[in-house]
Write an enzyme that holds these catalytic residues in place. Structure first.
Site, PDB file in Angstrom:
ATOM      1  N   LYS A 149      -0.777  -3.061 -11.445  1.00 21.01           N
ATOM      2  CA  LYS A 149       0.121  -1.992 -10.994  1.00 21.01           C
ATOM      3  C   LYS A 149       0.383  -2.185  -9.517  1.00 21.01           C
ATOM      4  O   LYS A 149      -0.467  -2.805  -8.861  1.00 21.01           O
ATOM      5  CB  LYS A 149      -0.462  -0.609 -11.245  1.00 21.01           C
ATOM      6  CG  LYS A 149      -1.910  -0.366 -10.826  1.00 21.01           C
ATOM      7  CD  LYS A 149      -2.353  -0.715  -9.449  1.00 21.01           C
ATOM      8  CE  LYS A 149      -1.697   0.020  -8.310  1.00 21.01           C
ATOM      9  NZ  LYS A 149      -2.165  -0.458  -6.973  1.00 21.01           N
TER      10      LYS A 149
ATOM     11  N   TYR B   5      -1.308   6.383  -8.521  1.00 22.31           N
ATOM     12  CA  TYR B   5      -2.390   6.941  -9.351  1.00 22.31           C
ATOM     13  C   TYR B   5      -2.178   8.438  -9.569  1.00 22.31           C
ATOM     14  O   TYR B   5      -2.440   8.970 -10.649  1.00 22.31           O
ATOM     15  CB  TYR B   5      -3.762   6.693  -8.705  1.00 22.31           C
ATOM     16  CG  TYR B   5      -4.188   5.253  -8.812  1.00 22.31           C
ATOM     17  CD1 TYR B   5      -4.931   4.806  -9.893  1.00 22.31           C
ATOM     18  CD2 TYR B   5      -3.824   4.319  -7.841  1.00 22.31           C
ATOM     19  CE1 TYR B   5      -5.308   3.477 -10.012  1.00 22.31           C
ATOM     20  CE2 TYR B   5      -4.190   2.993  -7.943  1.00 22.31           C
ATOM     21  CZ  TYR B   5      -4.931   2.574  -9.030  1.00 22.31           C
ATOM     22  OH  TYR B   5      -5.290   1.255  -9.151  1.00 22.31           O
TER      23      TYR B   5
HETATM   24  P1  NAD Z   1      -4.927  -9.409  -2.060  1.00 24.35           P
HETATM   25  O1  NAD Z   1      -4.124  -9.474  -0.813  1.00 24.35           O
HETATM   26  O2  NAD Z   1      -6.397  -9.282  -1.923  1.00 24.35           O
HETATM   27  O3  NAD Z   1      -4.637 -10.691  -2.965  1.00 24.35           O
HETATM   28  C1  NAD Z   1      -3.343 -11.214  -3.166  1.00 24.35           C
HETATM   29  C2  NAD Z   1      -3.453 -12.637  -3.683  1.00 24.35           C
HETATM   30  O4  NAD Z   1      -2.140 -13.140  -3.851  1.00 24.35           O
HETATM   31  C3  NAD Z   1      -4.172 -13.557  -2.693  1.00 24.35           C
HETATM   32  O5  NAD Z   1      -4.989 -14.446  -3.397  1.00 24.35           O
HETATM   33  C4  NAD Z   1      -3.027 -14.286  -2.027  1.00 24.35           C
HETATM   34  O6  NAD Z   1      -3.398 -15.590  -1.556  1.00 24.35           O
HETATM   35  C5  NAD Z   1      -2.027 -14.380  -3.164  1.00 24.35           C
HETATM   36  N1  NAD Z   1      -0.659 -14.594  -2.713  1.00 24.35           N
HETATM   37  C6  NAD Z   1       0.195 -15.493  -3.215  1.00 24.35           C
HETATM   38  N2  NAD Z   1       1.359 -15.464  -2.558  1.00 24.35           N
HETATM   39  C7  NAD Z   1       1.241 -14.520  -1.611  1.00 24.35           C
HETATM   40  C8  NAD Z   1       2.100 -14.047  -0.589  1.00 24.35           C
HETATM   41  N3  NAD Z   1       3.347 -14.537  -0.455  1.00 24.35           N
HETATM   42  N4  NAD Z   1       1.645 -13.070   0.222  1.00 24.35           N
HETATM   43  C9  NAD Z   1       0.414 -12.551   0.067  1.00 24.35           C
HETATM   44  N5  NAD Z   1      -0.446 -12.984  -0.881  1.00 24.35           N
HETATM   45  C10 NAD Z   1      -0.037 -13.966  -1.703  1.00 24.35           C
HETATM   46  O7  NAD Z   1      -4.314  -8.221  -2.920  1.00 24.35           O
HETATM   47  P2  NAD Z   1      -5.018  -7.391  -4.074  1.00 24.35           P
HETATM   48  O8  NAD Z   1      -5.613  -6.168  -3.478  1.00 24.35           O
HETATM   49  O9  NAD Z   1      -5.879  -8.261  -4.895  1.00 24.35           O
HETATM   50  O10 NAD Z   1      -3.726  -6.902  -4.901  1.00 24.35           O
HETATM   51  C11 NAD Z   1      -3.087  -7.728  -5.867  1.00 24.35           C
HETATM   52  C12 NAD Z   1      -2.406  -6.846  -6.913  1.00 24.35           C
HETATM   53  O11 NAD Z   1      -3.397  -6.026  -7.529  1.00 24.35           O
HETATM   54  C13 NAD Z   1      -1.366  -5.891  -6.344  1.00 24.35           C
HETATM   55  O12 NAD Z   1      -0.336  -5.710  -7.272  1.00 24.35           O
HETATM   56  C14 NAD Z   1      -2.133  -4.580  -6.181  1.00 24.35           C
HETATM   57  O13 NAD Z   1      -1.318  -3.436  -6.240  1.00 24.35           O
HETATM   58  C15 NAD Z   1      -3.059  -4.644  -7.358  1.00 24.35           C
HETATM   59  N6  NAD Z   1      -4.317  -3.906  -7.143  1.00 24.35           N
HETATM   60  C16 NAD Z   1      -4.786  -3.165  -8.167  1.00 24.35           C
HETATM   61  C17 NAD Z   1      -5.950  -2.465  -8.018  1.00 24.35           C
HETATM   62  C18 NAD Z   1      -6.503  -1.670  -9.180  1.00 24.35           C
HETATM   63  O14 NAD Z   1      -7.408  -0.881  -8.975  1.00 24.35           O
HETATM   64  N7  NAD Z   1      -6.006  -1.864 -10.378  1.00 24.35           N
HETATM   65  C19 NAD Z   1      -6.652  -2.487  -6.825  1.00 24.35           C
HETATM   66  C20 NAD Z   1      -6.156  -3.279  -5.798  1.00 24.35           C
HETATM   67  C21 NAD Z   1      -4.982  -3.992  -5.972  1.00 24.35           C
END
Ligand code: NAD
Length: 420
Positions: free
Chosen positions: A167, A252
């Site tokens: 999400k 949420y």
């Molecule tokens: P994050 O920044 O920790 O990770 C993003 C990943 O994408 C990294 O590995 C990064 O290298 C990669 N990536 C590839 N191309 C990229 C670019 N152009 N710019 C930035 N990163 C790039 O983020 P996250 O917190 O893991 O979030 C990822 C997804 O998960 C999002 O959609 C976020 O909304 C969702 N999320 C969901 C929850 C949940 O509880 N369900 C919690 C946090 C995040």
């Protein structure tokens, strides 16, 4: 449940009759059927060893052998993938991680070794289509920034993989519609990772509302705030995030107001806020407050911010009681406190719901849908409806007037998930 035999001979006979799994170790009295359980229809069962006064223990986990589980490729190895999703597979019963897609070969190799993933199943973003030829991969878990969800969903569906996407589903309703269409065309299931809808305490709250135990639901208050650090981070980019606090964490509150009522809002108002001169909030909002009115008359007040101490609270007010969940949207630590009249005094009780890893529940639900070819509880349509509503929230804030909404033509959720 037959009475428990009191003699050793009785125990042995009862054990034989129930077909227990073993006679026990030599030199000790044989275990009773209550102790050793039995195997029935390929499942291990233990009779309840407690008296009816105590709540029964939950069902035993019955994990599938690894080779029979749905194999997932995890796309994007950021925080959610490494902190929650990959560890959660250890508690899954019908899913397992079998491939990785990442832009960081060194990190991906390390993660593959940690989770026993074959080195040849690690791919860069540009080579993701190689998953097509890997029969171990049936589904993907997309854990990339929001603005990349559409592309990777379309690419995964085009190579015949089912899609579980983080999400918010996308950065616009238009992209969300395209994702639904791409998966429908490829005849692959699409599910949005709304973990709270698979979390047992949130499920208990939904059941409590539907039961009418506290009368009619009247008001909802939902908060999701956190104190964000400095940029650059993709969360401050309109292109990659689609917005600020609203799509990331305010979602949420929005989604909870919908799943708690089981209704779609017909009117909303909203205000967004960003501190002047703060570079982080040049493209996206820091905070948002919005109010939703539902057809039954329920009003929901929602608040989300990147600029306040973490608070993930859901509160429901009914005609004859109130429910507070202080950690409703957290990864763990959910609580459910009910306030109501008890005799002539106001009472307060906490209901202790057995915790479960909500990521594992969510992944297993989707794996079950893939195995049994059934619609997920939170399909693409559920994510699309939130995208439509978020666009209306931004419009309401920009125009400073209420937005009137038409509900979607069809139900956005699939059948209720079973709790494993
Ligand atoms: P994050 O920044 O920790 O990770 C993003 C990943 O994408 C990294 O590995 C990064 O290298 C990669 N990536 C590839 N191309 C990229 C670019 N152009 N710019 C930035 N990163 C790039 O983020 P996250 O917190 O893991 O979030 C990822 C997804 O998960 C999002 O959609 C976020 O909304 C969702 N999320 C969901 C929850 C949940 O509880 N369900 C919690 C946090 C995040």
């Amino acid at each position: 449940m037959p009475p428990i035999p009191s003699t050793r001979r009785g125990l042995v006979l009862a054990a034989a009759a129930l077909g227990t799994t073993g006679a026990g170790a030599p030199g000790y009295p044989p275990p009773s059927p209550i102790d050793s359980g039995n195997v029935e229809g390929g499942r291990i069962r233990f009779p309840d060893w407690r008296a009816p006064a105590d709540p029964p223990s939950g069902a035993l986990p019955q994990p599938l052998p690894p080779g029979e589980r749905v194999g997932f490729a995890v796309i994007g190895l950021g925080r959610i993938a490494l902190e929650e999703v990959l560890p959660a597979f250890a508690q899954c019963k019908t899913a397992r991680p079998v491939a990785l897609v990442s832009g960081s070969p060194e990190k991906a190799r390390l993660v593959a070794a940690q989770y026993g993933i074959r080195p040849e199943a690690v791919h860069g973003y540009a080579e993701m289509e190689r998953l097509r030829d890997d029969p171990a991969v049936q589904a993907v878990y997309i854990a990339l920034p929001n603005g990349m969800h559409r592309e990777y969903t379309e690419r995964a569906a085009a190579i015949g993989k089912h899609v579980l996407c983080e999400k918010p589903m996308a950065t616009s309703a238009e992209d969300a519609r395209a994702m639904v269409a791409a998966c429908a065309k490829a005849q692959r299931w699409l599910m949005i990772a709304y973990r709270s809808q698979y979390e047992p305490t949130n499920r208990a709250v939904i059941a409590l509302v539907r039961s009418g135990e506290l009368g009619k639901l009247r008001f909802i208050e939902a908060t999701n705030t956190q104190a964000n650090g400095p940029g650059p981070q993709w969360r401050y980019s309109r292109q990659l995030a689609g917005g600020g606090a609203l799509p990331d964490i305010g979602l949420y509150c929005l989604n909870a107001a919908r799943y708690v009522t089981g209704e779609e809002p017909v009117e909303l108002t909203a205000t967004t806020l960003s501190p002047e001169g703060d570079e982080r909030y040049r493209e996206v909002e820091e905070s948002v407050a919005f109010q939703l009115r539902f057809p039954s008359g329920v009003l929901a007040r929602c608040l989300s911010s990147y600029g306040a101490y973490q608070d993930r609270m859901l509160r429901l007010q009914f005609e004859r009681g109130a429910v507070t969940m202080p950690h409703a949207f957290d990864y763990q630590g959910q609580r459910l406190v009910v306030q109501r009249r008890v005799g002539d005094v106001p009472g307060e009780e906490e209901r202790i719901i057995r915790p479960r890893n909500q990521f594992a529940q969510e992944i297993d639900h989707f794996a079950g849908c893939v195995r049994e070819n059934r619609r997920p509880h939170t399909p693409g349509e559920e994510g699309l409806q939130d995208q439509v509503l978020m666009e209306a929230i931004y419009r309401a804030a920009a125009e400073q007037r209420p937005q009137h909404l038409r509900p979607p033509a069809e139900a956005t959720r699939g059948p209720e998930p079973q709790q494993g």
